[in-house]
Design an enzyme around this catalytic site. Sequence first.
Site, PDB file in Angstrom:
ATOM      1  CD  GLU A 273      -2.481  -1.138   2.807  1.00 58.27           C
ATOM      2  OE1 GLU A 273      -3.559  -1.729   2.918  1.00 58.27           O
ATOM      3  OE2 GLU A 273      -1.962  -0.513   3.761  1.00 58.27           O
ATOM      4  N   PRO A 274       1.622   1.520  -1.031  1.00 60.03           N
ATOM      5  CG  PRO A 274       2.675   1.616  -3.127  1.00 60.03           C
ATOM      6  CD  PRO A 274       1.763   0.761  -2.295  1.00 60.03           C
ATOM      7  NE  ARG A 276       5.743   9.895   3.634  1.00 58.54           N
ATOM      8  CZ  ARG A 276       5.175  10.893   4.320  1.00 58.54           C
ATOM      9  NH1 ARG A 276       5.405  12.132   3.970  1.00 58.54           N
ATOM     10  NH2 ARG A 276       4.401  10.635   5.358  1.00 58.54           N
ATOM     11  NE  ARG A 312       4.438  15.600   4.760  1.00 60.61           N
ATOM     12  CZ  ARG A 312       5.742  15.596   4.934  1.00 60.61           C
ATOM     13  NH1 ARG A 312       6.484  16.517   4.360  1.00 60.61           N
ATOM     14  NH2 ARG A 312       6.312  14.665   5.654  1.00 60.61           N
ATOM     15  CE1 TYR A 316       2.188  14.552  10.517  1.00 60.92           C
ATOM     16  CE2 TYR A 316       2.868  15.182   8.308  1.00 60.92           C
ATOM     17  CZ  TYR A 316       1.989  14.549   9.151  1.00 60.92           C
ATOM     18  OH  TYR A 316       0.921  13.894   8.609  1.00 60.92           O
ATOM     19  CB  CYS A 342      -3.718  35.278  11.513  1.00 62.31           C
ATOM     20  SG  CYS A 342      -3.932  36.523  10.247  1.00 62.31           S
TER      21      CYS A 342
END
Length: 418
Positions: A273-274, A276, A312, A316, A342
Amino acid sequence: MHCFTYKKSELYAENVPVRKIADTVGTPVYIYSEKTLLMHLTSYQQAFDGYPSTICYALKANSNPAVLRLLAKNGCGADVVSGGELYLAKKAGIPSEKIVYAGVGKTEDEIAAALKARILMFNVESSDELKAIDRVAGKLNVKAPIALRVNPDIDPKTHPYISTGLKNSKFGIPIENALEYYRLAKKLRNVEVLGIHKHIGSQITSINPFVDALKRVILLARNLREQGIEIKNLDIGGGLGITYRDEAPPLPGDLSGAVMPLLEEGGFNLIVEPGRSIAGNAGICVTRVLYLKRNPEREFVIVDAGMNDLLRPSLYEAFHDIRPVLKNNRKKVLSDIVGPICESGDFIARERMINRAVQGDLLAVMSAGAYGFTMSSNYNSRPRAAEVLVRGSDFFVVKERESYKDLIRGTKLPAHLK
Ligand SMILES: *Cc1c(COP(=O)(O)O)cnc(C)c1O
């Protein structure tokens, strides 16, 4: 590998100057390379060629319908985590027998839709869910194909937010209790046990966690077989990392090279299940410099892409390389590249040595093809960015930039406020 390279001093997406797209479509804009997407898919298909296997692309990485259609036309399956993703997968022409469905919170409506579509299998994450699937399948008078998602308690050594296979994770069931869950599943009348599923996390940059987790899962499969519970499908999840900065993650061939020897006696149908590693380096986000601002401490480059466009970095503290669309010889300065939102947490990149930016410059945020647009929102009432697919010397707008009207679509004023 990707197809965003400089020709002379200008950044190209395949054979199209990135500047041309930005000038035509505006910014911020996501640009995807068809060639790169296909290269990545092919490398998975070749890696697992010769073993019964299905590549089920994880839609949540990038679910633009044109991207999905491209993958579908080239034989790809789907890993979905919602009714919406199931809808998109079907709409793109991905055959049901290549669709698996994971996620801890499937609703009964979503379960019913997947049963009616006759998907390959549900990757079930709790006993409550197992019972719900049995109930819904009973009502529809069908048998629900299932795997249990087990949690092998392996540390994938990645960011805690994208680590999913540790004991404290909400995902899956603890592998040591798996037998008991399988026995429960066996007893349910409207459920057919087909497989085991695991997915231990994302942006994994070494092969060991995959091998360690798979060894545990194969032991479990053997155990189950001894108990008369046949395991046909072995779903090893996704999670291969990509190069954002200087990582050198394993390639699909390395994964298959490590995994295949463990499967020799298995006779499994393998599912991978790739997400990325298919879409990540196949896309960039292009943004324009609006203003420059100097604090005693910092040089800020204010761009027109914010955390609503690319979450992202804020979520993260993820690293995305920043490249000028037109190379220049200006002095390098330590800069924070920030968005217009903001929030102090609204940044695209921090403390980077980049050529001094000038108003109007175009910057490419690299490796933004996965978990980029799909995580975008309308925060600060900002219409979402356009998406473009490049093919050789051509480019196609595959999602129009949202308009202000889109911001109020579906909203209603009650009579007393009209
Ligand atoms: C997110 C997810 C994937 C894809 O992960 P990548 O790290 O993008 O390859 C695969 N399977 C499941 C169940 C997921 O939740």
